[in-house]
Design an enzyme around this catalytic site. Structure first.
Site, PDB file in Angstrom:
ATOM      1  N   HIS A   1      34.149 -60.800  28.080  1.00 55.00           N
ATOM      2  CA  HIS A   1      33.151 -61.868  27.749  1.00 55.00           C
ATOM      3  C   HIS A   1      33.907 -62.723  26.948  1.00 55.00           C
ATOM      4  O   HIS A   1      33.947 -62.808  25.793  1.00 55.00           O
ATOM      5  CB  HIS A   1      31.749 -61.159  26.723  1.00 55.00           C
ATOM      6  CG  HIS A   1      30.778 -62.154  26.446  1.00 55.00           C
ATOM      7  ND1 HIS A   1      29.563 -61.739  26.374  1.00 55.00           N
ATOM      8  CD2 HIS A   1      30.881 -63.545  26.401  1.00 55.00           C
ATOM      9  CE1 HIS A   1      28.739 -62.941  25.918  1.00 55.00           C
ATOM     10  NE2 HIS A   1      29.736 -63.808  26.224  1.00 55.00           N
TER      11      HIS A   1
ATOM     12  N   GLU B   1      31.477 -61.761  31.641  1.00 57.98           N
ATOM     13  CA  GLU B   1      30.129 -62.110  31.278  1.00 57.98           C
ATOM     14  C   GLU B   1      30.208 -63.345  30.312  1.00 57.98           C
ATOM     15  O   GLU B   1      31.253 -63.681  29.804  1.00 57.98           O
ATOM     16  CB  GLU B   1      29.507 -60.940  29.976  1.00 57.98           C
ATOM     17  CG  GLU B   1      29.573 -59.797  30.785  1.00 57.98           C
ATOM     18  CD  GLU B   1      29.372 -58.644  29.592  1.00 57.98           C
ATOM     19  OE1 GLU B   1      29.419 -58.888  28.555  1.00 57.98           O
ATOM     20  OE2 GLU B   1      28.989 -57.536  29.821  1.00 57.98           O
TER      21      GLU B   1
ATOM     22  N   HIS C   1      25.123 -52.191  26.428  1.00 58.74           N
ATOM     23  CA  HIS C   1      24.936 -52.611  24.991  1.00 58.74           C
ATOM     24  C   HIS C   1      24.522 -51.349  24.229  1.00 58.74           C
ATOM     25  O   HIS C   1      23.553 -50.531  24.528  1.00 58.74           O
ATOM     26  CB  HIS C   1      23.998 -53.597  24.799  1.00 58.74           C
ATOM     27  CG  HIS C   1      24.159 -54.505  23.658  1.00 58.74           C
ATOM     28  ND1 HIS C   1      25.093 -55.587  23.828  1.00 58.74           N
ATOM     29  CD2 HIS C   1      23.945 -54.213  22.421  1.00 58.74           C
ATOM     30  CE1 HIS C   1      25.393 -56.201  22.673  1.00 58.74           C
ATOM     31  NE2 HIS C   1      24.799 -55.352  21.720  1.00 58.74           N
TER      32      HIS C   1
END
Length: 250
Positions: A44, A76, A200
């Site tokens: 990310h 991401e 997550h």
């Protein structure tokens, strides 16, 4: 079929960035993860480059292309023009779009696919036009209308935000409630033809219940818990532990 494990390298990169030194080497740990059977790598890249740096992306792309061509690269991020251009240069196999503000410490909510329908549809079309699979970060709160709106964007998959479930590590009753909501959301998305990912705060302890409730879960992206376990077990053994938690027989 077991959910496939994509190892998020952000925590490794954040540790590296504490010093002006090249270790821990992000690509080295990516190689260890893929060598132990991880299906792919996730990063990310945030605008401030506080963990994964833009310079890491071509290195990781080359690692996969040259040494693990069957693996996937998942990037991401919030779809600014800079982020989209970064994806177009790097050519990941999958782009996971998240609605993060740049100042956020981590992703903590999914898209409002109804309010942002036009923006997401345009963004999804642009990325898919370049041959990338697109996944939208979605709250796992049982909202059928949101799943339908996600499907209407043209996205290939949704990634269920599993943070509320991961936060129930010491509250079994609430964990059961969160699993039910995630499963309901996943069922709506699956019925619409969307692939379903998850990510997550997933751990070896909480993954089995999730994959049991969502047997068609395509992929899980895991960084924080996996990196924490790697301090104890090493990266390769940790990847094997998470693969078993995803339902693989090793």
């Amino acid at each position: 079929m077991p959910a496939k494990l994509s190892v998020n390298l952000n925590a490794i990169a954040m540790l590296r960035n504490r010093r002006d030194l090249p270790w821990p080497d992000v690509a080295h740990f990516g190689r260890l993860a893929l060598g132990a059977g991880a299906y792919g790598l996730t990063v990310h890249p945030r605008p401030d480059q506080r963990h994964i740096r833009f310079a890491d992306l071509p290195v990781l792309r080359a690692l996969i292309d040259d040494e693990f061509p069957e693996a996937e690269f998942n990037i991401e991020g919030y779809p600014t023009e800079d982020f989209l251009a970064l994806c177009e240069r790097t050519e990941p196999d999958q782009v996971t779009l998240v609605p993060d503000d740049p100042a956020q410490a981590t992703s903590d909510h999914g898209w409002d696919c109804i309010a942002h329908q036009a923006f997401l549809k345009e963004t999804v079309a642009r990325l898919k036009g370049q041959g990338m699979r697109v996944s939208l970060f979605l709250d796992g709160d049982g909202n059928q209308a949101m799943a339908e709106a996600a499907s209407a964007t043209g996205a290939d998959r949704v990634e269920l935000y599993t943070g509320p479930y991961g936060g129930c590590y010491d509250a079994a009753e609430e964990a059961d409630r969160q699993i039910a909501l995630l499963g309901k959301t996943a069922d709506f998305a699956h019925a619409l033809g969307l692939g379903v990912n998850g990510g997550h705060d997933l751990t070896v302890a909480n993954l089995p219940a999730l994959v049991k409730r969502i047997p068609y879960l395509a992929e899980v992206s895991i960084g924080h818990g996996l990196t924490a376990d790697a301090l104890e077990y090493g990266m390769a053994e940790t990847v094997r532990r998470f693969r078993r938690a995803c339902g693989e027989s090793l």
